[in-house]
Write an enzyme that holds these catalytic residues in place. Structure first.
Site, PDB file in Angstrom:
ATOM      1  N   GLU A  45     -74.973 -59.517 -28.887  1.00  0.00           N
ATOM      2  CA  GLU A  45     -76.200 -58.821 -29.235  1.00  0.00           C
ATOM      3  C   GLU A  45     -75.966 -57.912 -30.441  1.00  0.00           C
ATOM      4  O   GLU A  45     -74.822 -57.662 -30.832  1.00  0.00           O
ATOM      5  CB  GLU A  45     -76.641 -57.983 -28.021  1.00  0.00           C
ATOM      6  CG  GLU A  45     -76.877 -58.810 -26.751  1.00  0.00           C
ATOM      7  CD  GLU A  45     -78.186 -59.592 -26.769  1.00  0.00           C
ATOM      8  OE1 GLU A  45     -78.675 -59.958 -27.845  1.00  0.00           O
ATOM      9  OE2 GLU A  45     -78.727 -59.847 -25.668  1.00  0.00           O
ATOM     10  N   ASP A  64     -71.519 -69.285 -23.155  1.00  0.00           N
ATOM     11  CA  ASP A  64     -71.789 -68.123 -22.313  1.00  0.00           C
ATOM     12  C   ASP A  64     -72.329 -68.538 -20.945  1.00  0.00           C
ATOM     13  O   ASP A  64     -72.623 -69.713 -20.707  1.00  0.00           O
ATOM     14  CB  ASP A  64     -72.794 -67.181 -23.012  1.00  0.00           C
ATOM     15  CG  ASP A  64     -73.928 -67.928 -23.700  1.00  0.00           C
ATOM     16  OD1 ASP A  64     -74.187 -69.080 -23.330  1.00  0.00           O
ATOM     17  OD2 ASP A  64     -74.557 -67.359 -24.598  1.00  0.00           O
ATOM     18  N   HIS A  81     -78.758 -62.841 -32.526  1.00  0.00           N
ATOM     19  CA  HIS A  81     -77.521 -62.919 -31.748  1.00  0.00           C
ATOM     20  C   HIS A  81     -76.996 -64.349 -31.716  1.00  0.00           C
ATOM     21  O   HIS A  81     -77.761 -65.301 -31.736  1.00  0.00           O
ATOM     22  CB  HIS A  81     -77.683 -62.365 -30.318  1.00  0.00           C
ATOM     23  CG  HIS A  81     -78.557 -63.169 -29.420  1.00  0.00           C
ATOM     24  ND1 HIS A  81     -79.386 -62.595 -28.472  1.00  0.00           N
ATOM     25  CD2 HIS A  81     -78.731 -64.502 -29.272  1.00  0.00           C
ATOM     26  CE1 HIS A  81     -80.011 -63.534 -27.804  1.00  0.00           C
ATOM     27  NE2 HIS A  81     -79.629 -64.702 -28.268  1.00  0.00           N
ATOM     28  N   ASP A 116     -83.250 -61.859 -32.391  1.00  0.00           N
ATOM     29  CA  ASP A 116     -82.544 -60.683 -32.918  1.00  0.00           C
ATOM     30  C   ASP A 116     -81.241 -61.064 -33.623  1.00  0.00           C
ATOM     31  O   ASP A 116     -80.400 -60.214 -33.899  1.00  0.00           O
ATOM     32  CB  ASP A 116     -82.257 -59.674 -31.781  1.00  0.00           C
ATOM     33  CG  ASP A 116     -81.368 -60.257 -30.680  1.00  0.00           C
ATOM     34  OD1 ASP A 116     -80.943 -61.438 -30.807  1.00  0.00           O
ATOM     35  OD2 ASP A 116     -81.088 -59.546 -29.699  1.00  0.00           O
TER      36      ASP A 116
HETATM   37  P1  PGA Z   1     -83.305 -70.501 -27.431  1.00  0.00           P
HETATM   38  O1  PGA Z   1     -82.210 -69.377 -27.250  1.00  0.00           O
HETATM   39  O2  PGA Z   1     -82.612 -71.687 -27.978  1.00  0.00           O
HETATM   40  O3  PGA Z   1     -83.866 -70.745 -26.058  1.00  0.00           O
HETATM   41  O4  PGA Z   1     -84.319 -69.958 -28.385  1.00  0.00           O
HETATM   42  C1  PGA Z   1     -81.242 -69.172 -28.217  1.00  0.00           C
HETATM   43  C2  PGA Z   1     -80.491 -67.882 -27.969  1.00  0.00           C
HETATM   44  O5  PGA Z   1     -81.077 -66.934 -27.452  1.00  0.00           O
HETATM   45  O6  PGA Z   1     -79.302 -67.829 -28.305  1.00  0.00           O
END
Ligand code: PGA
Length: 280
Positions: A148, A72, A143, A141
């Site tokens: 999301e 992304d 995702h 959450d």
């Molecule tokens: P993080 O983010 O590795 O910084 O916890 C992961 C995500 O939000 O997909």
């Protein structure tokens, strides 16, 4: 689905890197056979990237015949902004290894036609022969990439608005100021990741514990998009102890009982063989 439980973040990162190393070595990439990796950004994979760079510097691993596709990118953030995912990937991995820039693919969140950019990204993945190993992290959450809660579990690469939770979680990268976090992203879909021949998810920290529980012990549900990988033929979740806090003791014991089997997948055994081949 495999669940590999390690003591802490560092052990998780090291195990994940060794697993990727062994998958790449076993694949034996070459000019006619590129290893195609899907890659995440975020705090979670940083330790793994550091270890992969070490393997490259030790001469154990080469990325010359590797193609990458990132999950992304934010929309409307300059490519050279320190928090763009372009910057993240070059700073944490690409500039330290022998990957060829033309083999790196990251969605362009500044493209004039974002839908076209997303369509073409899918076409590029197909043209590369599909993704061999898609590595991901998850949000609290649940995702995966920027899919999301409520995202279609058969979604493809597209423009997505970020939820309030994700904006709050990512504000730490923007001086704690939520108003500076981009509100839209381009992201591969759950279906795009599902198409990979293998999916590896890294989950660390107590703040991901509920999401891990939803991913492992509850049913497939679009409100926890990572749960989709229960239906993937080859999915492996690598987590630390803190992330298991919401799992049943029985679940944790079951998967820990499998560690002797799983550890073979990240073993250092065949390295001497690799070093021998390099000397030939
Ligand atoms: P993080 O983010 O590795 O910084 O916890 C992961 C995500 O939000 O997909």
């Amino acid at each position: 689905m495999r669940l590999v439980i390690l003591d802490d973040y560092d052990k998780t990162s090291e195990w994940a890197a060794k697993y990727v190393r062994n998958r790449m070595l076993d694949f034996k990439p070459g000019p006619d056979k590129y290893f195609v990796l899907g890659l995440p950004t975020g705090g979670t994979p940083k330790g793994m990237y550091k270890k992969l760079v070490e393997f490259y510097k030790q001469g154990v691993l080469s990325f010359k015949y590797v193609k990458t596709f990132n999950m992304d990118e934010y929309v409307n953030i300059p490519r050279d902004h320190p928090e763009s995912y372009h910057s993240f990937m070059w700073d944490n991995l690409f500039k330290h290894i022998d990957i060829l820039p033309e083999n790196v693919h990251i969605l362009d969140g500044n493209a004039t036609d974002l839908d076209k950019e997303c369509r073409e990204y899918e076409e590029k993945i197909t043209a590369a022969g599909g993704i061999e190993l898609f590595i991901g992290g998850i949000g609290p959450d649940g995702h995966i990439a920027f899919n999301e809660p409520g995202s279609s579990l058969v979604s493809r690469t597209r423009v997505k608005s970020l939820t309030k939770d994700t904006i709050i979680a990512n504000a730490r990268f923007f001086g704690g100021d939520e108003s500076k976090v981009p509100t839209e992203s381009l992201t591969v879909g759950v279906g795009t990741v599902m198409d990979a021949r293998e999916v590896m998810i890294i989950v660390t920290g107590a703040n991901k514990a509920f999401a891990l529980y939803k991913a492992v012990e509850e049913g497939v549900n679009h409100m926890w998009t990572v749960s989709a990988f229960q239906q993937h033929r080859r999915a492996i979740i690598i987590c630390d102890e803190d992330a298991t806090l919401e799992l049943r003791v029985k679940t944790v014991k079951y998967f820990k009982g499998l560690m002797p089997v799983h550890n073979k997948l990240a073993a250092d055994d065949d390295l001497s063989e690799v070093q021998r081949q390099k000397k030939k």
